[in-house]
Design a protein around this motif. Structure first.
Motif, PDB file in Angstrom:
ATOM      1  N   ALA A 190     -33.249 -62.979   2.429  1.00  0.00           N
ATOM      2  CA  ALA A 190     -32.424 -62.435   1.348  1.00  0.00           C
ATOM      3  C   ALA A 190     -32.032 -63.572   0.418  1.00  0.00           C
ATOM      4  O   ALA A 190     -32.304 -64.744   0.676  1.00  0.00           O
ATOM      5  N   ALA A 191     -31.409 -63.200  -0.672  1.00  0.00           N
ATOM      6  CA  ALA A 191     -30.874 -64.191  -1.611  1.00  0.00           C
ATOM      7  C   ALA A 191     -29.521 -63.696  -2.092  1.00  0.00           C
ATOM      8  O   ALA A 191     -29.293 -62.482  -2.205  1.00  0.00           O
ATOM      9  N   VAL A 192     -28.629 -64.642  -2.357  1.00  0.00           N
ATOM     10  CA  VAL A 192     -27.304 -64.310  -2.869  1.00  0.00           C
ATOM     11  C   VAL A 192     -27.186 -64.901  -4.266  1.00  0.00           C
ATOM     12  O   VAL A 192     -27.667 -66.006  -4.524  1.00  0.00           O
ATOM     13  N   ALA A 193     -26.573 -64.146  -5.174  1.00  0.00           N
ATOM     14  CA  ALA A 193     -26.511 -64.583  -6.571  1.00  0.00           C
ATOM     15  C   ALA A 193     -25.136 -64.363  -7.164  1.00  0.00           C
ATOM     16  O   ALA A 193     -24.413 -63.425  -6.797  1.00  0.00           O
ATOM     17  N   LEU A 194     -24.788 -65.246  -8.080  1.00  0.00           N
ATOM     18  CA  LEU A 194     -23.667 -65.061  -8.993  1.00  0.00           C
ATOM     19  C   LEU A 194     -24.253 -64.697 -10.346  1.00  0.00           C
ATOM     20  O   LEU A 194     -25.200 -65.353 -10.804  1.00  0.00           O
ATOM     21  N   GLN A 195     -23.699 -63.683 -10.993  1.00  0.00           N
ATOM     22  CA  GLN A 195     -24.255 -63.194 -12.254  1.00  0.00           C
ATOM     23  C   GLN A 195     -23.132 -62.935 -13.244  1.00  0.00           C
ATOM     24  O   GLN A 195     -22.051 -62.486 -12.852  1.00  0.00           O
ATOM     25  N   GLY A 196     -23.391 -63.231 -14.506  1.00  0.00           N
ATOM     26  CA  GLY A 196     -22.369 -62.970 -15.497  1.00  0.00           C
ATOM     27  C   GLY A 196     -22.837 -63.258 -16.902  1.00  0.00           C
ATOM     28  O   GLY A 196     -23.980 -63.681 -17.127  1.00  0.00           O
TER      29      GLY A 196
ATOM     30  N   VAL B 240     -21.171 -60.753  -7.697  1.00  0.00           N
ATOM     31  CA  VAL B 240     -22.007 -61.275  -6.621  1.00  0.00           C
ATOM     32  C   VAL B 240     -22.957 -60.186  -6.146  1.00  0.00           C
ATOM     33  O   VAL B 240     -22.563 -59.020  -6.020  1.00  0.00           O
ATOM     34  N   SER B 241     -24.197 -60.560  -5.886  1.00  0.00           N
ATOM     35  CA  SER B 241     -25.175 -59.615  -5.350  1.00  0.00           C
ATOM     36  C   SER B 241     -25.923 -60.228  -4.183  1.00  0.00           C
ATOM     37  O   SER B 241     -26.123 -61.454  -4.130  1.00  0.00           O
ATOM     38  N   LEU B 242     -26.326 -59.379  -3.245  1.00  0.00           N
ATOM     39  CA  LEU B 242     -27.220 -59.760  -2.151  1.00  0.00           C
ATOM     40  C   LEU B 242     -28.457 -58.895  -2.295  1.00  0.00           C
ATOM     41  O   LEU B 242     -28.363 -57.665  -2.379  1.00  0.00           O
ATOM     42  N   GLY B 243     -29.640 -59.532  -2.345  1.00  0.00           N
ATOM     43  CA  GLY B 243     -30.866 -58.782  -2.552  1.00  0.00           C
ATOM     44  C   GLY B 243     -31.979 -59.225  -1.635  1.00  0.00           C
ATOM     45  O   GLY B 243     -31.963 -60.339  -1.102  1.00  0.00           O
TER      46      GLY B 243
ATOM     47  N   ALA C  55     -30.802 -60.347 -22.306  1.00  0.00           N
ATOM     48  CA  ALA C  55     -30.216 -61.317 -23.229  1.00  0.00           C
ATOM     49  C   ALA C  55     -28.711 -61.368 -23.013  1.00  0.00           C
ATOM     50  O   ALA C  55     -28.055 -60.326 -22.890  1.00  0.00           O
ATOM     51  N   GLY C  56     -28.178 -62.581 -22.940  1.00  0.00           N
ATOM     52  CA  GLY C  56     -26.746 -62.740 -22.772  1.00  0.00           C
ATOM     53  C   GLY C  56     -26.280 -62.775 -21.336  1.00  0.00           C
ATOM     54  O   GLY C  56     -25.079 -62.886 -21.088  1.00  0.00           O
ATOM     55  N   VAL C  57     -27.210 -62.690 -20.358  1.00  0.00           N
ATOM     56  CA  VAL C  57     -26.843 -62.703 -18.945  1.00  0.00           C
ATOM     57  C   VAL C  57     -27.525 -63.879 -18.255  1.00  0.00           C
ATOM     58  O   VAL C  57     -28.741 -64.071 -18.384  1.00  0.00           O
ATOM     59  N   ARG C  58     -26.732 -64.664 -17.528  1.00  0.00           N
ATOM     60  CA  ARG C  58     -27.266 -65.755 -16.730  1.00  0.00           C
ATOM     61  C   ARG C  58     -26.899 -65.520 -15.262  1.00  0.00           C
ATOM     62  O   ARG C  58     -25.935 -64.812 -14.958  1.00  0.00           O
ATOM     63  N   ALA C  59     -27.677 -66.130 -14.365  1.00  0.00           N
ATOM     64  CA  ALA C  59     -27.410 -65.978 -12.939  1.00  0.00           C
ATOM     65  C   ALA C  59     -27.888 -67.219 -12.206  1.00  0.00           C
ATOM     66  O   ALA C  59     -28.797 -67.923 -12.659  1.00  0.00           O
ATOM     67  N   VAL C  60     -27.277 -67.472 -11.057  1.00  0.00           N
ATOM     68  CA  VAL C  60     -27.690 -68.568 -10.182  1.00  0.00           C
ATOM     69  C   VAL C  60     -27.725 -68.008  -8.767  1.00  0.00           C
ATOM     70  O   VAL C  60     -26.861 -67.223  -8.370  1.00  0.00           O
ATOM     71  N   ALA C  61     -28.769 -68.377  -7.998  1.00  0.00           N
ATOM     72  CA  ALA C  61     -28.955 -67.780  -6.672  1.00  0.00           C
ATOM     73  C   ALA C  61     -29.457 -68.818  -5.682  1.00  0.00           C
ATOM     74  O   ALA C  61     -30.012 -69.859  -6.061  1.00  0.00           O
ATOM     75  N   ALA C  62     -29.274 -68.515  -4.391  1.00  0.00           N
ATOM     76  CA  ALA C  62     -29.743 -69.382  -3.316  1.00  0.00           C
ATOM     77  C   ALA C  62     -30.265 -68.515  -2.178  1.00  0.00           C
ATOM     78  O   ALA C  62     -29.823 -67.371  -2.002  1.00  0.00           O
ATOM     79  N   PRO C  63     -31.199 -69.048  -1.383  1.00  0.00           N
ATOM     80  CA  PRO C  63     -31.783 -68.261  -0.293  1.00  0.00           C
ATOM     81  C   PRO C  63     -30.880 -68.180   0.929  1.00  0.00           C
ATOM     82  O   PRO C  63     -30.111 -69.101   1.221  1.00  0.00           O
ATOM     83  N   VAL C  64     -30.988 -67.052   1.638  1.00  0.00           N
ATOM     84  CA  VAL C  64     -30.273 -66.833   2.893  1.00  0.00           C
ATOM     85  C   VAL C  64     -31.322 -66.684   3.995  1.00  0.00           C
ATOM     86  O   VAL C  64     -32.272 -65.911   3.848  1.00  0.00           O
ATOM     87  N   ARG C  65     -31.138 -67.416   5.101  1.00  0.00           N
ATOM     88  CA  ARG C  65     -32.114 -67.414   6.189  1.00  0.00           C
ATOM     89  C   ARG C  65     -31.596 -66.635   7.397  1.00  0.00           C
ATOM     90  O   ARG C  65     -30.383 -66.539   7.621  1.00  0.00           O
ATOM     91  N   ASP C  66     -32.547 -66.137   8.194  1.00  0.00           N
ATOM     92  CA  ASP C  66     -32.177 -65.438   9.424  1.00  0.00           C
ATOM     93  C   ASP C  66     -32.165 -66.419  10.589  1.00  0.00           C
ATOM     94  O   ASP C  66     -32.296 -67.639  10.402  1.00  0.00           O
ATOM     95  N   GLY C  67     -32.004 -65.888  11.799  1.00  0.00           N
ATOM     96  CA  GLY C  67     -31.911 -66.741  12.969  1.00  0.00           C
ATOM     97  C   GLY C  67     -33.143 -67.571  13.231  1.00  0.00           C
ATOM     98  O   GLY C  67     -33.061 -68.625  13.877  1.00  0.00           O
TER      99      GLY C  67
END
Length: 256
Positions: free
Chosen positions: A218-224, A108-111, A200-212
């Motif tokens: 930011a965005a949070v992602a699952l990667q593998g 998991v990453s937060l970017g 090559a060989g890496v996929r990821a799915v991410a969604a946006p994160v909102r502030d108040g």
């Protein structure tokens, strides 16, 4: 009337600031350096590199190993980085990121966006031996990664890169038309996918994160590895990352 040439001249002091930032950022790729090495890396004169390094050392932004005389990021940089993470709420979001990692078994990453790149704030590696790792501080080209496309799709300024964009794999999106079409799909389904577009060989799915205020910050992602991110499993991973992004948004709203 200001001449065109005059309008293009940098403002006084801008060059010094730009060079100082470049010196600090050079430590992203090299942990310990001499001023001469920095000069060669950045295309500066050795005297200019020495002057900037000494100024940064005096403020604590850089520290020096007396045994080797090499410089490294100093205590002031560490303090500012920690404060920035805390004030963005990133460290307080870590329990949710841990739950997402443990619930899916994937990294998991937060970017956040940094120009035409995504800067990694937090990363929690998968327990699998075969996994995707990127330590905090790493930067990914925004057009190649799931987090970047999630950030671009929801109110982000267009990329400033010239076409064709840099290609990393055969799947990389290299034109504005290709990228815009993908961003429309992101908005339709609420999440983004990077399908071996950076590595090559890496996929990821991410969604946006909102502030108040409802702004995507930011965005949070699952990667593998693609072998674990098959089309049969991708919808479940997307559902998990969307739910986590919603919880992170709610948490950040309470912190704001």
């Amino acid at each position: 009337m200001t001449s065109e040439r005059g309008a293009q001249q940098p403002k006084p002091g801008t060059q010094t600031v730009d060079r100082s930032v470049a010196v600090l950022r050079s430590f992203e790729d090299a942990a310990r350096q001499t001023p001469t090495e920095i000069a060669h890396r950045l295309g500066l004169s050795v005297s200019t590199a020495h002057r900037i390094v000494h100024a940064l050392h005096a403020t604590g932004m850089l520290a020096q190993d007396p045994a080797t005389e090499r410089y490294f990021l100093g205590p002031t940089t560490a303090i500012l980085g920690r404060l920035a993470l805390e004030r963005m709420g990133a460290t307080l979001l870590q329990p949710e990121l841990t739950a997402l990692r443990d619930g899916t078994g994937e990294s998991v990453s937060l970017g956040v966006r940094a120009g035409d790149e995504v800067a990694i704030l937090l990363h929690l590696p998968s327990a699998h031996a075969l996994r995707y790792d990127q330590p905090p501080g790493d930067r990914n080209p925004i057009h190649t990664c799931a987090m970047g496309k999630a950030l671009l799709a929801y109110g982000g300024a267009p990329v400033a890169m010239d076409e064709p964009f840099r290609r990393y794999t055969p799947a990389t999106l290299v034109t504005r038309g290709e990228l815009d079409a993908d961003l429309r799909r992101v908005r339709e389904r609420g999440y983004s996918v990077s399908d071996e577009e950076r590595l090559a060989g890496v996929r990821a799915v991410a969604a946006p994160v909102r502030d108040g205020g409802g702004r995507v910050f930011a965005a949070v992602a699952l990667q593998g590895p693609a072998v674990r991110f098959g089309d049969d499993r991708l919808p479940g991973l997307a559902e998990a990352v969307l739910a986590a992004a919603g919880r992170l948004t709610d948490l950040h709203r309470h912190l704001s």
